[in-house]
Motif scaffolding. Structure first.
Motif, PDB file in Angstrom:
ATOM      1  N   VAL A 373       0.866  -1.182   0.000  1.00 50.06           N
ATOM      2  CA  VAL A 373       0.000   0.000   0.000  1.00 50.06           C
ATOM      3  C   VAL A 373       0.901   1.229   0.000  1.00 50.06           C
ATOM      4  CG1 VAL A 373      -1.685   1.318   1.325  1.00 50.06           C
ATOM      5  CG2 VAL A 373      -1.838  -1.173   1.233  1.00 50.06           C
ATOM      6  N   THR A 374       0.608   2.189  -0.896  1.00 50.28           N
ATOM      7  CA  THR A 374       1.338   3.464  -0.893  1.00 50.28           C
ATOM      8  C   THR A 374       0.649   4.404   0.086  1.00 50.28           C
ATOM      9  OG1 THR A 374       1.797   3.108  -3.217  1.00 50.28           O
ATOM     10  CG2 THR A 374       2.218   5.320  -2.342  1.00 50.28           C
ATOM     11  N   LEU A 375       1.411   4.969   1.008  1.00 49.72           N
ATOM     12  CA  LEU A 375       0.831   5.897   1.979  1.00 49.72           C
ATOM     13  C   LEU A 375       0.962   7.317   1.439  1.00 49.72           C
ATOM     14  CD1 LEU A 375       2.086   4.268   5.268  1.00 49.72           C
ATOM     15  CD2 LEU A 375      -0.116   4.010   4.115  1.00 49.72           C
ATOM     16  N   SER A 376       0.277   8.266   2.103  1.00 48.85           N
ATOM     17  CA  SER A 376       0.218   9.625   1.551  1.00 48.85           C
ATOM     18  C   SER A 376       1.590  10.282   1.494  1.00 48.85           C
ATOM     19  CB  SER A 376      -0.760  10.471   2.362  1.00 48.85           C
ATOM     20  OG  SER A 376      -0.431  10.409   3.724  1.00 48.85           O
ATOM     21  N   ASP A 377       2.502   9.890   2.367  1.00 48.77           N
ATOM     22  CA  ASP A 377       3.851  10.493   2.300  1.00 48.77           C
ATOM     23  C   ASP A 377       4.738   9.743   1.312  1.00 48.77           C
ATOM     24  OD1 ASP A 377       4.334   8.172   3.618  1.00 48.77           O
ATOM     25  OD2 ASP A 377       5.233   9.066   5.410  1.00 48.77           O
ATOM     26  N   GLY A 378       4.169   8.815   0.570  1.00 50.97           N
ATOM     27  CA  GLY A 378       4.945   8.119  -0.449  1.00 50.97           C
ATOM     28  C   GLY A 378       5.647   6.872   0.050  1.00 50.97           C
ATOM     29  N   SER A 379       5.557   6.589   1.337  1.00 50.65           N
ATOM     30  CA  SER A 379       6.207   5.382   1.847  1.00 50.65           C
ATOM     31  C   SER A 379       5.376   4.156   1.444  1.00 50.65           C
ATOM     32  CB  SER A 379       6.376   5.462   3.365  1.00 50.65           C
ATOM     33  OG  SER A 379       5.140   5.713   3.979  1.00 50.65           O
ATOM     34  N   ILE A 380       6.048   3.006   1.468  1.00 48.65           N
ATOM     35  CA  ILE A 380       5.412   1.756   1.038  1.00 48.65           C
ATOM     36  C   ILE A 380       5.186   0.890   2.274  1.00 48.65           C
ATOM     37  CG2 ILE A 380       5.681  -0.320  -0.366  1.00 48.65           C
ATOM     38  CD1 ILE A 380       5.386   2.154  -2.041  1.00 48.65           C
ATOM     39  N   ARG A 381       3.954   0.361   2.393  1.00 51.58           N
ATOM     40  CA  ARG A 381       3.639  -0.433   3.586  1.00 51.58           C
ATOM     41  C   ARG A 381       3.197  -1.832   3.163  1.00 51.58           C
ATOM     42  NH1 ARG A 381      -1.307   1.600   6.908  1.00 51.58           N
ATOM     43  NH2 ARG A 381      -2.383   0.247   5.444  1.00 51.58           N
ATOM     44  N   ASN A 382       3.727  -2.837   3.858  1.00 54.85           N
ATOM     45  CA  ASN A 382       3.265  -4.223   3.707  1.00 54.85           C
ATOM     46  C   ASN A 382       2.566  -4.618   4.998  1.00 54.85           C
ATOM     47  OD1 ASN A 382       5.543  -6.113   1.567  1.00 54.85           O
ATOM     48  ND2 ASN A 382       4.592  -4.116   1.300  1.00 54.85           N
ATOM     49  N   ALA A 383       1.579  -5.496   4.889  1.00 57.00           N
ATOM     50  CA  ALA A 383       0.899  -5.991   6.085  1.00 57.00           C
ATOM     51  C   ALA A 383       1.170  -7.485   6.245  1.00 57.00           C
ATOM     52  CB  ALA A 383      -0.605  -5.742   5.978  1.00 57.00           C
ATOM     53  N   TYR A 384       1.234  -7.934   7.489  1.00 57.93           N
ATOM     54  CA  TYR A 384       1.486  -9.348   7.794  1.00 57.93           C
ATOM     55  C   TYR A 384       0.523  -9.787   8.886  1.00 57.93           C
ATOM     56  CZ  TYR A 384       5.784  -8.234   5.368  1.00 57.93           C
ATOM     57  OH  TYR A 384       6.678  -7.812   4.429  1.00 57.93           O
ATOM     58  N   ASP A 385      -0.136 -10.912   8.674  1.00 56.07           N
ATOM     59  CA  ASP A 385      -0.936 -11.488   9.750  1.00 56.07           C
ATOM     60  C   ASP A 385      -0.020 -12.373  10.576  1.00 56.07           C
ATOM     61  OD1 ASP A 385      -3.336 -10.278   9.311  1.00 56.07           O
ATOM     62  OD2 ASP A 385      -4.020 -11.770   7.859  1.00 56.07           O
ATOM     63  N   VAL A 386       0.307 -11.904  11.764  1.00 53.55           N
ATOM     64  CA  VAL A 386       1.228 -12.631  12.635  1.00 53.55           C
ATOM     65  C   VAL A 386       0.420 -13.288  13.740  1.00 53.55           C
ATOM     66  CG1 VAL A 386       3.208 -12.452  14.179  1.00 53.55           C
ATOM     67  CG2 VAL A 386       3.083 -11.028  12.129  1.00 53.55           C
ATOM     68  N   ARG A 387       0.566 -14.593  13.845  1.00 50.15           N
ATOM     69  CA  ARG A 387      -0.123 -15.334  14.895  1.00 50.15           C
ATOM     70  C   ARG A 387       0.872 -15.614  16.005  1.00 50.15           C
ATOM     71  NH1 ARG A 387      -5.210 -17.447  14.530  1.00 50.15           N
ATOM     72  NH2 ARG A 387      -5.567 -17.073  12.316  1.00 50.15           N
ATOM     73  N   LEU A 388       0.581 -15.120  17.184  1.00 44.50           N
ATOM     74  CA  LEU A 388       1.505 -15.237  18.309  1.00 44.50           C
ATOM     75  C   LEU A 388       0.995 -16.312  19.256  1.00 44.50           C
ATOM     76  CD1 LEU A 388       1.736 -11.410  18.733  1.00 44.50           C
ATOM     77  CD2 LEU A 388       3.608 -12.853  17.951  1.00 44.50           C
ATOM     78  N   LEU A 389       1.865 -17.247  19.600  1.00 45.76           N
ATOM     79  CA  LEU A 389       1.480 -18.356  20.460  1.00 45.76           C
ATOM     80  C   LEU A 389       2.139 -18.206  21.826  1.00 45.76           C
ATOM     81  CD1 LEU A 389       1.243 -19.499  17.477  1.00 45.76           C
ATOM     82  CD2 LEU A 389       1.564 -21.724  18.486  1.00 45.76           C
ATOM     83  N   ASN A 390       1.319 -18.215  22.847  1.00 44.71           N
ATOM     84  CA  ASN A 390       1.828 -18.162  24.218  1.00 44.71           C
ATOM     85  C   ASN A 390       1.452 -19.448  24.912  1.00 44.71           C
ATOM     86  OD1 ASN A 390       2.564 -17.601  26.812  1.00 44.71           O
ATOM     87  ND2 ASN A 390       0.911 -16.127  27.180  1.00 44.71           N
ATOM     88  N   LYS A 391       2.441 -20.329  25.121  1.00 44.66           N
ATOM     89  CA  LYS A 391       2.134 -21.617  25.754  1.00 44.66           C
ATOM     90  C   LYS A 391       2.258 -21.537  27.267  1.00 44.66           C
ATOM     91  CE  LYS A 391       3.949 -24.044  21.754  1.00 44.66           C
ATOM     92  NZ  LYS A 391       5.041 -24.907  21.291  1.00 44.66           N
ATOM     93  N   HIS A 392       2.589 -20.352  27.787  1.00 48.00           N
ATOM     94  CA  HIS A 392       2.705 -20.218  29.235  1.00 48.00           C
ATOM     95  C   HIS A 392       1.322 -20.224  29.874  1.00 48.00           C
ATOM     96  CE1 HIS A 392       7.003 -19.388  29.414  1.00 48.00           C
ATOM     97  NE2 HIS A 392       6.850 -18.651  28.327  1.00 48.00           N
ATOM     98  N   GLY A 393       1.302 -20.534  31.162  1.00 45.11           N
ATOM     99  CA  GLY A 393       0.045 -20.536  31.890  1.00 45.11           C
ATOM    100  C   GLY A 393      -0.350 -19.157  32.384  1.00 45.11           C
ATOM    101  N   GLU A 394       0.263 -18.100  31.841  1.00 48.63           N
ATOM    102  CA  GLU A 394      -0.088 -16.744  32.262  1.00 48.63           C
ATOM    103  C   GLU A 394       0.066 -15.816  31.055  1.00 48.63           C
ATOM    104  OE1 GLU A 394       2.931 -17.172  34.948  1.00 48.63           O
ATOM    105  OE2 GLU A 394       4.451 -16.117  33.793  1.00 48.63           O
ATOM    106  N   GLU A 395      -0.573 -14.639  31.152  1.00 51.08           N
ATOM    107  CA  GLU A 395      -0.466 -13.665  30.064  1.00 51.08           C
ATOM    108  C   GLU A 395       0.980 -13.193  29.924  1.00 51.08           C
ATOM    109  OE1 GLU A 395      -3.375 -10.145  29.137  1.00 51.08           O
ATOM    110  OE2 GLU A 395      -1.764  -9.401  30.415  1.00 51.08           O
ATOM    111  N   ARG A 396       1.430 -13.055  28.689  1.00 52.61           N
ATOM    112  CA  ARG A 396       2.786 -12.582  28.448  1.00 52.61           C
ATOM    113  C   ARG A 396       2.747 -11.405  27.464  1.00 52.61           C
ATOM    114  NH1 ARG A 396       7.165 -16.036  30.224  1.00 52.61           N
ATOM    115  NH2 ARG A 396       6.289 -16.883  32.126  1.00 52.61           N
ATOM    116  N   THR A 397       3.762 -10.565  27.567  1.00 45.97           N
ATOM    117  CA  THR A 397       3.903  -9.458  26.626  1.00 45.97           C
ATOM    118  C   THR A 397       5.016  -9.797  25.641  1.00 45.97           C
ATOM    119  OG1 THR A 397       3.225  -7.919  28.335  1.00 45.97           O
ATOM    120  CG2 THR A 397       4.306  -6.994  26.399  1.00 45.97           C
TER     121      THR A 397
END
Lengths: 474, 294
Positions: A373-397
């Motif tokens: 996607v071309t943004l208004s300032d002319g920069s080029i942006r790509n998007a990625y669907d990133v799936r994050l897996l947390n196998k811990h028994g508590e919330e993680r950042t």
């Protein structure tokens, strides 16, 4: 039967009334029954603390949230290859044991054998041993026969219900399910599963018995391909036993073999066969005939082993009067060594995979509609669907960053910083943008490879995924 | 010496081929009965359930079962389960939606489905629009009529330059081919290319600056930043709805453009096919989080 008459292709089942027997193999079978049934019934009740967010059942197949818990191991759906590996190991293990020891699985450990054994034990307690059961079978229906039959069926049914009941405990929290079951508030699937398994246990263990092995089970057919002349199996020393006959104090007695034709081996056989006819399809090598025959041999003062575990090559050797090979020489041969190495290789590979697997993981799916996607300032942006897996028994950042062209920048959709919270034991789908400023190399290049890094801010554990940035190439 | 045991001959089926006899190993009779029961069951099943294929469809079966009815029931159950969230979504002030992450998640998922059914025909399934054909890209950070979630919802409800809604977004650029000469248009094109940092003829651009100030700045602004309240595009950024080349700009200035979008509010579509408030809010929430929302 007249020759011109076609015989019936179907026959009524001939009932089998196995007699009680004692001996080392019977004792071993009792122990195996206690251990296997114990494992089956007790396992769902073992607790294992995993923290407040996760179930505390040591072995749990959590279908609803698609997790498999086994003590300290937790398997996610994408790690199903561990289960596949275990199945491969189970298959190779069966090959190994069958090629070395014949149908040892069938004779000792198969659930059909174990539960049938248990059902026959109950039958014997209630209706008596073989002769009493044959008499009862032939007797006309009477108050006593009805009472004995009903008692037996009720006890069988209780065992069957316990069997079906134990099964469902593997799939949800056992103590909670017990409360739900008795208050009739459990899910219908639980009741249906218990009902089906109760019915199969009751019918297979109580009535079908050896017919499952003979007609229904595919394994005996496959096993024939696993066995060869070195496989240890149950056989009758015909050259020693024949001609069989009752020992009498006559001149003829000297010509008779060791078999006194007492039919003990036939009476104890749960498959209803005569092992003296040689190896046959029905034999599950449970070795009860060995116990029965050894007992008789001891009483008439002959050496044990008229019926014994032996390999086909032993027969040739014994008939020729030479010494048969030792058991370990039968067992250690290229075939079993091959099976053992394959089995160990799969096991080792799985162990390594288990130890090097990470507690966090990520998958990256570049969004290709559109590629950029071309943004208004002319920069080029790509998007990625990133799936994050947390196998811990508590919330993680997690912090998402990248290494690659220094012009590339990471942004997280809807979030001000490059960190994202992932709930305990879950995956989170996060759209991640990568921006190349106008005029930078990746903005004008067709493909620029780079590497996403995902870092758990608490443990410092990191994983990376390689992917591609698409620029607006002229 | 042979025993009685050895003399026993196994039964045969009576079949003989080249002297080979077939042993009779009879199956248990209950297996046969099980087989008959499955046949009876199968016949009963084909009577009770949809079974025999016909030219169109299949025999319906007397039990009245149909998988389509099952799906309809499932859809109804889902709608019923979501009724609370849908109602909340219809009445929420959209600016507050981002504070309610659960409802926002619901809105985005619902909006994605509605978008694919109703909007993707022009804007594309990936919402990237169609470059140079006047179907705007909804992924970037440039908005003709405003990129705040309320602005997006208004545009969806009323549409752009249509007769359906009296409140539709409306503006009209004149066709300057009737006002300016070809040279003047060429000068204006070069000026616009100069302020948007593209290749241009400096002399023509200087000449065009005056024309721009006179003819264009009323709507596009003196600095060329545009005005989202009247849908006047920003001319200094890198995004061109109809293309930023000399050829495209000349065409745009000479003949002007008139992009339209239907009104989606159901009150403007008496014939049906409109969206209710919850659906409009869902699509707005979806579009807003595509990467350019303000």
């Amino acid at each position: 039967m007249p020759a011109d008459q076609t015989p019936s292709l179907y026959a009524a089942r001939e009932p089998v009334f196995p007699r009680r027997v004692t001996g080392p193999f019977r004792t071993l079978k009792w122990w195996i029954m206690v251990v296997t049934l114990g494992i089956y019934y007790i396992t769902p009740w073992i607790r294992w603390d995993r923290g407040p967010e996760l179930p505390d059942q040591a072995v749990l197949v959590d279908l609803a949230s698609r997790r498999f818990f086994f003590f300290w191991i937790e398997i996610w759906p994408h790690e199903f290859y561990f289960v596949a590996g275990l199945l491969i190991m189970a298959g190779l293990g069966l090959f190994l044991f069958t090629s070395a020891l014949g149908r040892v699985w069938c004779g000792y450990a198969c659930p059909q054998t174990v539960w049938t054994d248990l059902f026959i034990l109950v039958e014997r307690w209630i209706e008596g041993d073989r002769n009493a059961r044959v008499r009862l079978w032939n007797a006309k229906w009477s108050g006593r026969k009805v009472r004995l039959r009903l008692t037996k069926w009720v006890v069988w049914l209780l065992i069957a219900v316990a069997t079906g009941g134990a099964w469902v405990f593997y799939f949800t929290d056992a103590p909670q399910l017990v409360r739900d079951l008795v208050t009739f508030s459990a899910h219908p699937v639980a009741y249906i599963t218990i009902a089906i398994l109760t019915a199969t246990t009751f019918v297979f263990g109580g009535f079908a018995r050896e017919q499952i092995c003979i007609y229904a089970c595919p394994w005996p057919r496959i096993q024939a391909a696993m066995m060869d002349e070195d496989t240890i199996t149950v056989a009758y020393r015909e050259w020693r036993g024949e001609p069989r006959g009752k020992h009498r104090k006559s001149a003829e007695a000297a010509e008779l073999g060791d078999c006194i034709d007492c039919n003990a081996c036939v009476a104890v056989c749960p498959m209803g066969i005569d092992i003296r006819d040689g190896q046959q399809m029905e034999c599950i090598t449970c070795a009860l005939c060995i116990d029965a025959c050894d007992d008789v041999m001891a009483r008439i003062g002959k050496p044990r082993g008229l019926i014994d575990y032996m390999a086909l090559t032993d027969e040739v050797a014994e008939r020729a009067g030479t010494k048969p090979r030792q058991i370990w020489k039968h067992i250690f041969r290229p075939r079993t060594i091959l099976y053992t190495s394959l089995w160990s290789a799969v096991g080792l590979a799985m162990l390594v995979a288990l130890f090097i697997r990470t507690e966090i993981d990520a998958t990256v799916a570049p969004v290709r509609n559109p590629t950029f996607v071309t943004l208004s300032d002319g920069s080029i942006r790509n998007a990625y669907d990133v799936r994050l897996l947390n196998k811990h028994g508590e919330e993680r950042t997690f912090r998402v960053s990248l290494t690659g062209d220094p012009a590339l920048r990471v942004q997280l959709e809807g979030l001000p910083y490059e960190t994202v919270k992932v709930p305990a034991n879950e995956t989170k789908l996060q759209r991640v943008y990568v921006v190349a400023p106008r005029g930078s190399v990746p903005a004008g290049a067709d493909r620029s490879e780079f590497r996403f890094w995902v870092e758990d801010l608490i443990s410092g554990e990191r994983v990376y995924k390689d992917t591609v940035f698409n620029g607006d190439a002229p | 010496m042979t025993t009685e045991h050895d003399k026993k001959e196994p039964d045969t089926t009576g079949h003989v081929w080249d002297g080979i006899r077939e042993y009779d190993n009879p199956m248990p009779r209950w297996w046969l009965w099980t087989f008959y029961i499955t046949i009876i069951w199968g016949i009963g099943y084909t009577i009770a359930r949809p079974a025999w294929p016909l030219i169109e469809g299949a025999t319906p079966g007397i039990s009245g079962y149909s998988t389509r009815a099952e799906v309809a029931k499932d859809i109804e159950a889902v709608n019923e389960a979501n009724a609370g969230a849908t109602q909340e979504l219809a009445s929420i002030e959209l600016a507050l939606l981002s504070g309610n992450s659960e409802l926002q998640q619901y809105a985005v998922n619902a909006g994605a489905a509605i978008f694919r059914a109703n909007c993707s025909q022009c804007h594309g399934s990936g919402a990237a629009g169609v470059q140079a054909s006047g179907y705007p890209n909804l992924l970037d950070d440039d908005w003709l009529w405003g990129g705040a979630i309320d602005d997006i919802a208004y545009t969806i409800t009323h549409g752009i330059r249509n007769e359906q809604s009296p409140d539709s977004r409306w503006s009209q650029m004149p066709a300057f081919g009737e006002i300016l000469s070809e040279e003047e248009i060429a000068a204006a094109v070069n000026y616009v290319r100069s302020i948007s940092d593209q290749e241009h003829d400096a002399a023509l651009a200087a000449q065009g600056a005056e024309i721009y100030l006179e003819q264009c700045s009323a709507c596009h602004g003196e600095a060329g930043m545009g005005d989202p309240t009247i849908g006047a595009p920003n001319l200094v950024d890198a995004i061109w709805l109809y293309g930023g080349s000399e050829e495209h700009l000349t065409e745009t200035i000479t003949y002007s453009r008139f992009g339209v979008m239907p009104a989606w509010g159901e009150e403007y579509r008496p014939g049906g096919g409109g969206l209710d408030q919850a659906e409009i809010n869902a699509v707005a929430a979806y579009v807003h989080q595509l990467g350019g929302g303000e």
